[in-house]
Structures are given as C-alpha cells and as structure tokens.
Design a protein around this motif. Structure first.
Motif, PDB file in Angstrom:
ATOM      1  N   ASP A 118       0.837  -1.202   0.000  1.00  0.00           N
ATOM      2  CA  ASP A 118       0.000   0.000   0.000  1.00  0.00           C
ATOM      3  C   ASP A 118       0.876   1.258   0.000  1.00  0.00           C
ATOM      4  O   ASP A 118       2.099   1.178  -0.152  1.00  0.00           O
ATOM      5  CB  ASP A 118      -0.949  -0.030   1.200  1.00  0.00           C
ATOM      6  CG  ASP A 118      -0.197  -0.111   2.524  1.00  0.00           C
ATOM      7  OD1 ASP A 118       1.035   0.160   2.532  1.00  0.00           O
ATOM      8  OD2 ASP A 118      -0.811  -0.466   3.539  1.00  0.00           O
ATOM      9  N   ALA A 119       0.235   2.403   0.207  1.00  0.00           N
ATOM     10  CA  ALA A 119       0.947   3.679   0.117  1.00  0.00           C
ATOM     11  C   ALA A 119       2.105   3.740   1.114  1.00  0.00           C
ATOM     12  O   ALA A 119       3.192   4.232   0.796  1.00  0.00           O
ATOM     13  CB  ALA A 119      -0.031   4.832   0.346  1.00  0.00           C
ATOM     14  N   THR A 120       1.886   3.203   2.322  1.00  0.00           N
ATOM     15  CA  THR A 120       2.948   3.218   3.332  1.00  0.00           C
ATOM     16  C   THR A 120       4.135   2.376   2.862  1.00  0.00           C
ATOM     17  O   THR A 120       5.300   2.767   3.016  1.00  0.00           O
ATOM     18  CB  THR A 120       2.411   2.626   4.661  1.00  0.00           C
ATOM     19  OG1 THR A 120       1.117   3.173   4.900  1.00  0.00           O
ATOM     20  CG2 THR A 120       3.340   2.930   5.795  1.00  0.00           C
ATOM     21  N   ASP A 121       3.805   1.234   2.307  1.00  0.00           N
ATOM     22  CA  ASP A 121       4.865   0.360   1.800  1.00  0.00           C
ATOM     23  C   ASP A 121       5.652   1.043   0.680  1.00  0.00           C
ATOM     24  O   ASP A 121       6.878   0.961   0.617  1.00  0.00           O
ATOM     25  CB  ASP A 121       4.275  -0.954   1.265  1.00  0.00           C
ATOM     26  CG  ASP A 121       3.774  -1.857   2.382  1.00  0.00           C
ATOM     27  OD1 ASP A 121       4.210  -1.657   3.539  1.00  0.00           O
ATOM     28  OD2 ASP A 121       2.959  -2.755   2.093  1.00  0.00           O
ATOM     29  N   GLU A 127       6.080   4.132   0.183  1.00  0.00           N
ATOM     30  CA  GLU A 127       6.898   5.205   0.749  1.00  0.00           C
ATOM     31  C   GLU A 127       8.191   4.616   1.328  1.00  0.00           C
ATOM     32  O   GLU A 127       9.288   5.131   1.098  1.00  0.00           O
ATOM     33  CB  GLU A 127       6.091   5.900   1.851  1.00  0.00           C
ATOM     34  CG  GLU A 127       6.558   7.301   2.162  1.00  0.00           C
ATOM     35  CD  GLU A 127       5.616   7.920   3.192  1.00  0.00           C
ATOM     36  OE1 GLU A 127       6.131   8.349   4.237  1.00  0.00           O
ATOM     37  OE2 GLU A 127       4.389   7.939   2.957  1.00  0.00           O
ATOM     38  N   ALA A 128       8.035   3.523   2.079  1.00  0.00           N
ATOM     39  CA  ALA A 128       9.213   2.855   2.638  1.00  0.00           C
ATOM     40  C   ALA A 128      10.126   2.355   1.515  1.00  0.00           C
ATOM     41  O   ALA A 128      11.356   2.457   1.595  1.00  0.00           O
ATOM     42  CB  ALA A 128       8.784   1.684   3.523  1.00  0.00           C
ATOM     43  N   SER A 174       6.287  -6.223  12.481  1.00  0.00           N
ATOM     44  CA  SER A 174       5.953  -5.153  11.542  1.00  0.00           C
ATOM     45  C   SER A 174       7.169  -4.862  10.673  1.00  0.00           C
ATOM     46  O   SER A 174       8.288  -5.274  10.987  1.00  0.00           O
ATOM     47  CB  SER A 174       5.566  -3.900  12.309  1.00  0.00           C
ATOM     48  OG  SER A 174       6.696  -3.451  13.041  1.00  0.00           O
ATOM     49  N   THR A 175       6.955  -4.140   9.598  1.00  0.00           N
ATOM     50  CA  THR A 175       8.085  -3.746   8.754  1.00  0.00           C
ATOM     51  C   THR A 175       9.119  -2.997   9.590  1.00  0.00           C
ATOM     52  O   THR A 175      10.321  -3.225   9.440  1.00  0.00           O
ATOM     53  CB  THR A 175       7.589  -2.867   7.590  1.00  0.00           C
ATOM     54  OG1 THR A 175       6.619  -3.602   6.857  1.00  0.00           O
ATOM     55  CG2 THR A 175       8.729  -2.478   6.675  1.00  0.00           C
ATOM     56  N   GLU A 176       8.649  -2.131  10.521  1.00  0.00           N
ATOM     57  CA  GLU A 176       9.590  -1.382  11.359  1.00  0.00           C
ATOM     58  C   GLU A 176      10.428  -2.335  12.209  1.00  0.00           C
ATOM     59  O   GLU A 176      11.636  -2.180  12.332  1.00  0.00           O
ATOM     60  CB  GLU A 176       8.845  -0.395  12.274  1.00  0.00           C
ATOM     61  CG  GLU A 176       8.209   0.773  11.551  1.00  0.00           C
ATOM     62  CD  GLU A 176       6.968   0.382  10.733  1.00  0.00           C
ATOM     63  OE1 GLU A 176       6.303  -0.635  11.083  1.00  0.00           O
ATOM     64  OE2 GLU A 176       6.691   1.045   9.719  1.00  0.00           O
TER      65      GLU A 176
END
Lengths: 1189, 99
Positions: A218-221, A223-224, A429-431
C-alpha cells in the motif's frame, strides 16, 4: 446460484488504469509473438503479465497429465508459466521481461496449447500413480528401447536446438565483506547499516527491482520502498545486483551467484567469498491443497497483488478469497480497488474453508463446505508461507518446524558468519523487521571488518604488517565499534492450513497430488526423504520452493506423525536454476607454445596436442624425416623438455638422492643420463643433467614430467633436506631447445658456432659446452643422442630461437637439412631402443623392469626408492625387451596383448612402428621375465582377433646397438667448411605483435599507440633477472625488499616474488649487466647460495593499465585486489585464467596498473585471455612505450 | 571452497594448493624391512581429528607447508616450518570455529 451459468466472455484487455507502484513504462510499447501471434506489451512487463493483460489465462500444460495451467505465483517460481523463448527452453515467463521481437511459445503442448491430445493422460490419471513408470515399464528388458521412444514423447520441457547456439558465458569473482541475499526491506536495511559501518556490501536481488513485498504494498509500503531504495542506490559502499540469485553457499562462505545479464552473455556466474553472508530471502507464499487447485484462475494472494499493483493487470472479474493472514486481507482490498467483484471471502482463521475449484480450462466456480458453489473466475488463497532456508541449510543449519507460525524457522546452527534477517528470521511489523535487520547489518560489518583486518595483517602485500605501521598483533585497523545488540523478532500466530477436505496437487511441476503421497506412504515410503524420491514431489524445477511444506504435511498426515517429527528434506545447491554454460563459464584452457610454433604452423606441420603443449607431429612425411636424420641432418624443436637450473654446494647430494645412478664424480663440462624412481621403485622420469660449473648444473626432465619433477625436487629439498644448499630455478621455456641430429650435424653446427671446438676429442659424447651460436650468446650445447645419431642439443635463449632455427635451415641446405617432428623422433628413438617413461613403462614399472638395471647403484647409501629396487633384484616380473615380428610387414598396434599358449596374458607391446631404416616392423614390449630371453617367440593378439608372432631381440636397440653412429665416418671435426655469415640476431617476444611494429635493440615490438581507458601491452622485452635463495636468508637485506612488495631503484624494479625469491626488471638489453651486477652481490653474500638466473627469455611480461584493470582481473583471478589488501607496490603470485601468474601492482601516474608475468610459453594464452576478459571494458593492445618503463 | 591461511601469502583458496597428505616419517633405508617400508608407502592414519599434513602452495609461494588440520572441521593451525613468525590470522569462520 447455478454453477452451470456460462462465464462472461473474456475482455479484450485486463489492463487497469495507472497504479501508484506499477513497474511498467506506458510510454514504451514492445511487440512480441506468443504462439506465432503478435502481442503488445509495455516496457517492464514480464511475458506473463503482458499476456495476462491481454486476457490470457492458460500458459502451459502440466508435466504428467497435460492439464492447462495458468498463473499461480506470478514470480520466478511459477510452475505454470514456463515458456520457450526462441532457442531457449524453460524460460520463467512470469520473471523474464518482454523485449521487442521475442518469439515466445508455450512448451509441453502438442499440437497446441488449446488442444493438447496428451491431456488424455488426465482421463487415465488414476493409472499414473507414483512409480507408474517403474512398475509398468520394468519387464521385459528387451522392450526398453521401445518404451524409451514412447516415453520421450511425453517428457516435458522445452526444445533444445539440435545445434547449440554460440553463447558467450562469463564468470567473475567478488569479495564482499557482507553479502546480502535478498533485496526486500530487511535486506536493504541490513545492507545500508553494514555499509554505513564501513563494510563493502554486495546486495543480490532475484527480481528486477529492489523492494521485495513492498513493491506490491500500500501507500505506506511504497513510501518505505522509495526511502530504502534511495538509501541503497546512493550508497557508495553497496554494489547492487538485480535479476541475480545467490544459488549456493559452500565452506567459509564461498558463494555462487547467477547473474542473468541478458543478450550477448546470457548468464554470468559470480563466485563470491563473503566474510559474512546475510540470507534475506523473505518468505514464499505456499498454495493450498484442494480439488482443482491447479486450475487457471486459482492464484496466491501475492500473485494477485503483483498483477494489480506492479503490472496494473486485473486478475479476474469475480473472485473468491480464502484468507488466513494479512496478505489475504490486503488482496481483498486490492481486488476491490481493481474493480474485481468479490463474490465471497472465506476466513480460515475463523474456521472457514473451501472444497474445490471447478471449471474446464479455468475456474468457473468455487465449491464451499456443504456443497454450495460460488460462481467466480478467480480464487485467491492466502494460507501460509514457506521459509526458504536454503542458504542456512547449506551452512549447516537444520530448520525447526513451529506449529505456532505454521512454517519452519531457522534452527540457529548456521554459524556466526551466516546471519538471517527479515521473514527468514521471524515476524513483526516492517519497522521491527527493519530494525532487526539494521542491527544485524551493523553486527555483520563489525565481524567482517575484524576479519578483513586480520586478512590484511596476514597478507604480505599489505604494507601495514610486515612493512611499516603494523602493531605486530595482526591488527592493521582499529577494532570496529561495538555494533550493539540485535533485537529479537516475534513469531506470529498463523493457522496450520495445508489441505482441504479434498485432495489436490502438492507439486505442480511434477503433477504429484496429496493422494499420490498418501499412496506412496501406504506402499511403505513413509520417510520424507523416501516419499520425496518415490513420488518426485519437490524434485521438479521449483525444488521445493512452493511445494515443500505441503509435501511434508501430506506425509505427516498419511503417517500420523507431526510435521516436526516428519522433518524436512535438505535444500542443496543450486537454489535457483543455472545453465551449464554459466557453470562452465569462459573456457580457460592454457596452451603452451614454443617460440617456433608459428614457424611450424607456417610450414605445414601437423599439430600434436601433448598436455598443454601444441607441437609439430610431422611436416607431411615422417618416414622421409627419419631418413633425413639417418642420412644427413635434421632439426627438431624440443623446447618442452623440462629444464631446471640448479645452483648450490649440495647439488651432487641431491642428484645422488633423486637419481638411481651415481653423480658424485660428474666433472664440469659433462652430462649424464639419469633415471628417477619414486619411493616404491617405480620409474618416475628420466633425462640428462649436465654440470655447467663447480656449483651450477642444468637438469633436464621429460617434457610431460617437467612440472611434476620440479615439484618433486622442491619437495625433497624443502621437507627432507632443508639444510642442503641447492637453489632451483625452472628454465624450461627460457630456452628454445633444438636438437640437431644426423651424420652431418657436426658440420651444420660448426658453421654457426663461434669460439667452440666441436672436434670429437674436444667435445665428446655426453659433454656440455656453452657458447655463441649464429651470433647469440649464452647458448648451452650438449652432445647427447636420443635418436641414436650424432647430435647436438642446442639450448638457445628463447627469444632468439627462431633466428637460430632459420639460420640452421639456411646454412644446411647443401647437407640436406630438414625439420623433423615428434613422430620421426619417436621412430628414431624406437630404432635405437630408447624408452619413453609413461609409454614403455607404466605406473607399476620398477626401474629393474624397464631395462635400467645397469643404472641402479645399490651400493649408494641411499636414494629414493632404493629399498624396493634392492628387493626387486633378480625377482621374476615384467621386463622391457625389443621385439620384431616374424612377418616384418605387420606392425602390431601398441597395447596389443602378448599371450601364452593357454591364452594367459604375458605382457604387451608398448611401442611399435615400421622402421624406415630397416624396412620392417620393430617394437618394444613389456613381457614376463620367463619369456624375455632373446630368441623367444611370442604370440601377439591383433585387433582383428588374429595372432602374429614376434621374436625377442638381443638388444633393445634395433639399429646400431653398438653405438657406432655416435661417431660416424665423415662427420668431420666441425671446423667451419664455409664462410659463416648470418644476419644479426633478432629477438622475438612470445606475444603476437600488434601492428605497427618496430625495433627496440634486438627486439621486434609493437609500436601501436592506444588512448583508450584500459590498455594491455607486451613488456616481455624488458630485462628480467631472477634471484633465489632460502626464505630466511640475510640476503633479503641486500635486496631491501621482502616477499610481497616491490622497490624501485634507478631504472630497475625489484620485485619480492616469493619467500627468498626476487625478480629484477631492467631496461631493454640490460640483462647481462644486471646479471653480472647481482651475481657479484650474490657471491659476496654469506650463508646459503643465491642463484642469479637471466629470465629475460623465460618469462612473458604484460602490463595492464587503466581504471578498470581491477575489474578485468576480477574476471580471471580469485584474489581480492582491493586497495587496502593489494596497494601500489604489491607483488603476489596466484592463478590468473587458471595459469600460475605473478601479479605486480605498479601504478602509472596515479592510474592503476598491473604487471603480469608467467612462464614464456603461456604468454600468448595469457595475453589472449586478458583481451577476451577485457572486451566488455574496451581493453585495447598498446605498443611498447618509447621511454623506459 | 575452504581457504588455507598460507603463512607466507595469507588466506588463499585451497585450489591453489596441492595436498601431499599426512606426514609419515621415512624409515632408515639401511635397516628398513619390507613391512616398515610399505607401511611408509601406503598406510595412513586417516585421523578423524587433528592431522599433521604437508601442503604445497603450487600457485603461490611454492613452499611446502606443514599444517595441522582438523579433518572434521577443516580448522587449520600452522606449524613452524621455517615460515615467517606471524600470528595465525584467520577468517571469521576460523575464529569462531564455524565451518
């Protein structure tokens, strides 16, 4: 709802409006062919995404049952997306990018993808259980050829062109501190953290873009993804390889990487030595097992998300989703956004399930528990993950099954240099994953930099340790900062989902179903390793990537054991497919050429490959060549004869030890034939050794034994007698060796030598002299007679070899001189009864069995092999004898067996030829001592089954057993009978001269100017003087440079080539002056002798200059040539293009420059190998510089 | 591919070396018996553990090296053989005992 409703007609296009993360370039269209029809794709499409965008659903037929197959994983590992592209079979269509003009075909179909007659196999599917072929086609054996012919038609795979296309394959070496295998978020974070800490990082990503699952997120991904990609690509310390896969990990992180480099060189194998390896492969989504799970339209959640988000392709019109995790939840959102109607969502976490997918060529409905059928053309499943632990397994790890995570987790046994990150290591989480990866990356950097410092400290080219600046403890660099702790990763709960209530395919590549596995277990194959091999599950092209866990689960279910009890099969190299061409790489097969080889080729010589050497077998008529030698004079190029220069006070002790005969009383100026045996008494080698001076000998060996005997001599000196003072320098190719043989040889040699008395009284048989021939100084002449004729073996400084050879021919025309080849020499020596070690002897032939009893001196205290030879004396066994067939017209072939009356084998013919001199067949044979007496008649079995009779002769020699030809009548005294005038000597380098050429002193050199960024030039004309003494000699202080480093002094470069070994390079023509100067220094030195040998003609010397010099060498040399390990002024010896080569870093005005030198005869090979390796960098030949080097 | 830390050249791929096998003392030639001599020729301890071996760095310094090698783990430690007095500096794998 009726399941029988007809499907909507397929839309002409499934392409969506632009998606935020799409990887296609809509501004560039690419046209290609699919099964002959023209199709259009966007730049960045894979073959399959382009076809899916056009509404295609079926891309192949399955292996056994020829069922239609579509897109399942949408990745490299998609079992249904393998296609033929032009000549290239088995292309992973969901990975290979479309290029203009590709000719793509479905494979494993006949006659077409739509109508496949072999699909009838699926109707008889129940007759093709595991082991079907073994069971059905076992008996009778005589029908095997027929079975084979039928079965071959049913084999899968693409079409290999009958004529292999010429494809250039390539290899290179890499030396990363940290190698990250996987370019997802964790891999990128680990790479950046390691590089920030100062490590050299190699990041390898299987797909075309970095980012892993972020790419379809998604958008967050996204961006990362943008953030990490920028961090990686802008970091100078990270080299990124995309479309490349780490395929294997071996001892000490020796890692294989296949890089798919596209047209021209289809694949490249990279061999990397990684100080630390970071597996970051992520997780692979696994399919669910149910009836119809292979129908086109059934796909994994990651496949649907790839299609929508990366390629903007709508995966279907109406979907059922089975979800057990976040990926399944996310795909529902993606499908809705893409305009796919969501017919039904089944949540496995709350006990939901499906029963079957129905439809003909693709899914048309999905059956739910209770029998309800939902109409849909798309079934997306998200039922769990496979952990691709291959690299961990190869490092010794045994993954452990976690019921909580419903997958295998690393077992923690991969050692301290293999550290996994990302989904391989755990959940979160990705973080969390990025934080864990970054901490791991820092830890890897600390480990790697410590190891790197240790490497530098242990390496003599690195000045920090043995030169200046080292602290003596091997710490060339300060210890890296404490990298800090690595946080633990959580393990998430995931339902254990493997199979629905129905059976379906477990291995899609091999068409193995869960039913087949159940049957295999029932038949007794209840161990996972046995069930795997019997059913071939996980043994297809995917090698377990998507099918492993379901296979284990099916075996576990059938046996009633748990998955943990069932265990896992072993991941072995290779993790990803690699072509045989890439494994073979560029062909490195060193060839050795004498300085005369080009002349031979220009004069009709038939080439003979003898080991690495290319030699003249004959020039058209070997019998005529033999007659020329017997009647007049012939000359032969015997350059490959091994030659060792020996200097020191203990040489006679060495010779007495290694040869079976005595050497104590060999006078200066004399040569002697010697035989060497191994400790078991078996003949190892033979040759003559001459004494050139009080403490100076020249040893010769057989051509094939040159390398081995050098090693043999060094081994005895270094391991058994390090106290003996003998310095050995190989000079095989420092000389062009020419044997001048025949009754007229003295006359011919006499016309060209200066200041040497050739008369029999002054220069007798088995004597050696040094002198000047045709204007060339420092020639060695020995009077020996392998051919049986009066002959002189001339050893001429190699660069002048062609000059002397041509002068011999020019001055001997009236004497009937002609060149002769190896074949004529073999006939001549056989006529004389001289044996060839390895032909007339074998691996069991003791000296006493080779007619060499006369040479064995058992009254010596010791020599190598003495006890065995003493015990062998007078014992029955094989003997070498001369034989002549009764019928002189019959030549029994070599290796023909000699039989007794009862048919027992009594021996064999070892050499046989028709003798032009005697006009009859002659031979040598190994026969048992009971039948070795002269006059014995022996029966020889010929190849056609008939026999011939041979008689044992009195002597080994068939011609001139008394040796009278050594001093034939009319040979003269060698005093010149005509005015000897010859042109000035011309010196030639071993490297082909690139035009234009010119002269530099005696030398013919290239004068080509080159301005390119990478240049290769021939510096073989430089004076080269080798010095050698014992490693710890105080002479090192005189040389003022130690092993591994160089020193400039005036015009000279002093190279520390090895322990107690130096090579001094000087201006063209200065070798005599250099040799004299260093001999003087050497004679003043106390302690062990110092050998000073002119190697100007014995070494080929090249210079490679340019910024890409190191990159070129990385393709042919496994050594890390980084600045810190091999800085300017370094010297090392290693293998370059499989040839032992000395490398000297000698920068030229700040530009990296390497001198490479090898023994002379391999120079042309090395030169051509470097030009070939450098083609991609635009390397160009450069002439010899005008100024001093 | 394992590496050997050549005491003269530093860490190199094992493909640069010839393995000459474990060291077996040579019997006295004057007094040896066929049994002793053939034991020297053919019989090896083939230890599962530390073994003292000779390696020849044929594509490097051309020195014969006496090396102790654990045949189970391929860990290597140098033995004084007239080699330079350097501390054995090993790769990470050897430092940590991983193979």
């Amino acid at each position: 709802m009726s399941p029988m409703r007809t499907r909507p007609a397929p839309p002409t296009t499934m392409r969506l409006d632009p998606q935020p993360g799409e990887v296609i370039d809509r501004s560039t269209s690419v046209r290609f062919r699919w099964n002959g029809q023209l199709r259009t794709a966007y730049q960045g499409d894979t073959i399959i995404s382009a076809l899916a965008a056009a509404g295609e659903r079926v891309f192949s037929r399955s292996f056994k049952y020829h069922r239609p197959r579509g897109l399942l994983t949408g990745s490299f590992s998609d079992p249904g997306c393998t296609v033929q592209v032009g000549d290239e079979p088995n292309v992973r269509g969901a990975h290979r990018l479309v290029e203009a003009g590709l000719d793509v075909h479905a494979q494993n179909v006949w006659p077409s993808l739509g109508v496949d007659v072999k699909a009838a196999n699926q109707l008889v599917g129940r007759f093709l259980p595991p082991g079907f072929y073994y069971k059905t086609f076992m008996q009778p054996a005589r029908l095997w050829p027929a079975y084979q012919a039928v079965l071959r038609r049913f084999s899968s795979g693409g079409t290999v062109p009958p004529v292999a296309p010429e494809i250039y394959f390539d290899k290179r070496y890499a030396h990363p501190d940290v190698l990250v295998a996987g370019g997802g978020p964790a891999g990128m974070a680990a790479a950046v953290a390691a590089a920030d800490a100062g490590a050299r990082v190699l990041l390898v990503e299987e797909e075309h873009q970095l980012g892993g699952h972020l790419r379809w997120g998604d958008a967050t991904d996204l961006e990362a993804l943008a953030h990490w990609r920028e961090q990686v690509l802008e970091h100078e310390g990270i080299e990124v390889l995309t479309d490349s896969t780490v395929i294997a990990r071996y001892d000490e992180n020796w890692v294989g990487i296949v890089q798919r480099v596209g047209p021209g060189a289809r694949e490249r194998l990279i061999k990397a030595r990684a100080r630390v390896l970071v597996p970051a492969a992520g997780l692979i989504e696994r399919p669910y097992v149910f009836e119809g799970n292979d129908r086109p339209g059934v796909m994994l959640s990651t496949a649907a998300r790839r299609l929508i988000n990366m390629y903007a392709v709508k995966p279907g019109e109406r979907a059922v989703v089975l979800t057990a995790n976040a990926s399944g939840d996310a795909v529902v959102e993606d499908l809705q956004r893409a305009g796919v109607q969501i017919a039904h969502v089944v949540d496995a976490r709350t006990g939901g399930d499906i029963v079957a997918a129905r439809g003909r060529s693709g899914v048309s409905s999905v059956v739910l528990p209770g029998g309800r059928a939902v109409q849909a053309d798309l079934l997306v499943t998200a039922t769990g993950w496979t952990t691709p632990t291959a690299l961990l397994n190869m490092a010794g790890d045994r993954p452990v099954y976690s019921p909580q995570a419903a997958r295998f987790l690393p077992g923690g046994q991969a050692g301290d240099t293999v550290l996994a990150v990302g989904g391989l290591a755990g959940d979160g989480s990705t973080e969390q994953l990025v934080e864990h990866a970054a901490a791991t990356g820092r830890r890897c950097a600390a480990l790697a930099l410590t190891a790197r410092a240790g490497h530098a400290a242990a390496t003599p080219t690195s000045p920090s340790v043995r030169g200046d600046g080292g602290d003596g403890d091997g710490n060339a660099a300060p210890a890296p900062e404490d990298p800090g702790p690595v946080p633990d990763l959580p393990v998430a709960e995931h339902p254990e989902l493997f199979r629905a209530s129905t059976h379906g395919f477990v291995d899609f590549s091999e068409d193995v179903s869960s039913q087949d596995i159940k049957l295999a277990v029932a038949e007794g194959y209840d161990d996972i390793e046995l069930a795997k091999r019997y059913t071939t599950a996980t043994m297809g092209p995917l090698q377990g990537k998507i099918e492993l866990v379901n296979t284990i689960a099916a075996v576990a279910e059938a046996t009633g054991r748990t998955i943990a009890e069932t265990g896992t099969t072993t991941w072995r190299p290779s993790y990803a497919p690699i072509t045989l061409g890439a494994l073979a790489g560029r062909m490195f097969s060193p060839t050795r050429r004498s300085p005369l080889q080009a002349w031979h080729e220009g004069h009709g010589a038939h080439p003979l490959v003898a080991g690495q050497w290319i030699r003249p077998e004959h020039y058209g008529d070997p019998a005529a060549e033999v007659r020329a030698v017997r009647e007049g004079v012939g000359i032969i190029d015997v350059t490959p004869i091994g030659k060792l220069d020996l200097v020191g006070r203990d040489i006679s002790r060495l010779l007495n030890l290694l040869y079976v005969n005595k050497w104590s009383k060999l006078a200066v100026g004399r040569v002697r034939y010697g035989v060497m045996c191994a400790e078991d008494g078996v003949v190892l080698d033979d040759g003559v050794t001459g004494r050139l001076g009080e403490d100076h000998y020249l040893m010769s060996t057989t051509s094939s034994g040159a390398g081995a005997i050098w090693e043999w001599v060094e081994e005895w000196l270094q391991t058994a007698h390090p106290d003996w003072d003998v310095q050995v320098t190989p000079v095989t190719t420092a000389y062009t060796s020419i044997n001048v043989a025949g009754p007229r040889s003295r006359q011919l040699v006499g016309r060209l030598v200066e200041g040497l008395d050739l008369s029999p009284e002054a220069f007798g048989y088995m004597h050696v002299r040094t002198g000047r021939i045709a204007g060339v100084d420092n020639c060695v002449l020995w009077r020996i007679g392998f051919t049986g004729e009066l002959s002189y073996e001339l050893h001429v400084p190699a660069s002048y070899g062609l000059h002397v050879w041509e002068q011999l021919l020019a001055h001997g025309a009236d004497l009937g001189v002609r060149p002769f080849g190896i074949e004529a020499q073999r006939i001549l020596r056989l006529e004389k009864g001289h044996l060839i070690v390895g032909q007339d002897t074998d691996g069991l032939t003791k000296a006493s069995s080779a007619g060499l009893d006369w040479a064995i001196k058992l009254d010596k205290d010791d020599f190598v092999g003495k006890p065995e030879l003493a015990w062998a004396t007078d014992t029955p066994g094989p003997r070498l004898v001369g034989v002549q067939p009764v019928d002189g017209r019959v030549v029994p072939p070599e290796a023909s067996q000699i039989l007794s009356g009862s048919g027992a084998i009594l021996g064999r013919i070892t050499s046989s030829r028709m003798s032009p001199t005697l006009g009859r067949a002659i031979g040598l044979a190994q026969v048992h001592s009971s039948v070795s007496d002269p006059g014995t008649r022996l029966r020889v079995r010929l190849r056609d089954g008939t026999d011939c009779t041979v008689v044992v002769t009195e002597h080994l020699a068939h011609v001139d057993p008394e040796g009278q030809l050594q001093e034939p009548e009319g040979a003269g005294d060698g005093s010149s009978d005509q005015v000897s005038s010859h042109p000035d000597p011309v010196a030639r380098t071993p490297i082909p001269v690139t035009k234009p050429s010119g002269r530099l002193g005696d030398w013919v050199v290239s004068t080509r100017t080159a301005t390119g960024p990478l240049r290769l030039s021939d510096h073989s004309a430089l004076a080269k003087v080798a010095l050698k003494t014992t490693p710890k000699s105080t002479f090192t202080e005189v040389m003022d440079v130690s092993h591994g480093r160089t020193r400039r002094t005036g015009d000279d470069l002093v190279i520390g080539s090895g322990p107690g070994e130096w090579l001094v390079l000087g201006p063209v023509g200065s070798q005599q002056e250099l040799t004299d100067r260093w001999r003087e220094q050497a004679s003043d030195a106390e302690g062990p002798s110092v050998a000073v040998v002119d190697q100007t003609h014995g070494r080929a010397l090249l210079r490679l200059t340019g910024l890409d010099a190191t990159a070129l060498l990385a393709k042919v040399c496994a050594i890390d040539l980084s600045e810190d390990l091999v800085p300017d002024g370094s010297a090392l010896r290693t293998s370059v293009a499989t040839l032992v080569t000395d490398l000297v870093r000698d920068d030229s005005e700040g530009t990296p420059s390497f001198l490479l030198h090898c023994e002379r005869s391999s120079g042309q090979y090395l030169y051509e190998a470097l030009l070939d390796a450098g083609a991609e960098f635009g390397v160009e030949p450069e002439g010899f510089p005008d100024e001093d080097d | 591919m394992m590496q050997l830390n050549c005491p003269w050249c530093g860490p190199r791929n094992v493909s640069e070396f010839h393995h000459r096998g474990e060291i077996v003392p040579r019997p006295q030639v004057a007094t040896t018996t066929p049994q002793d001599w053939r034991q020297y020729l053919y019989e090896r301890a083939n230890t599962a553990g530390w073994s003292t071996e000779t390696w020849y760095h044929s594509a490097g310094c051309r020195r014969f090296l006496t090396i102790e090698r654990d045949t189970l783990t391929n860990q290597i430690r140098p033995v004084d053989n007239g080699s330079p007095e350097v501390a054995p500096v090993l790769g990470v794998a050897e430092q940590t005992g991983a193979s």
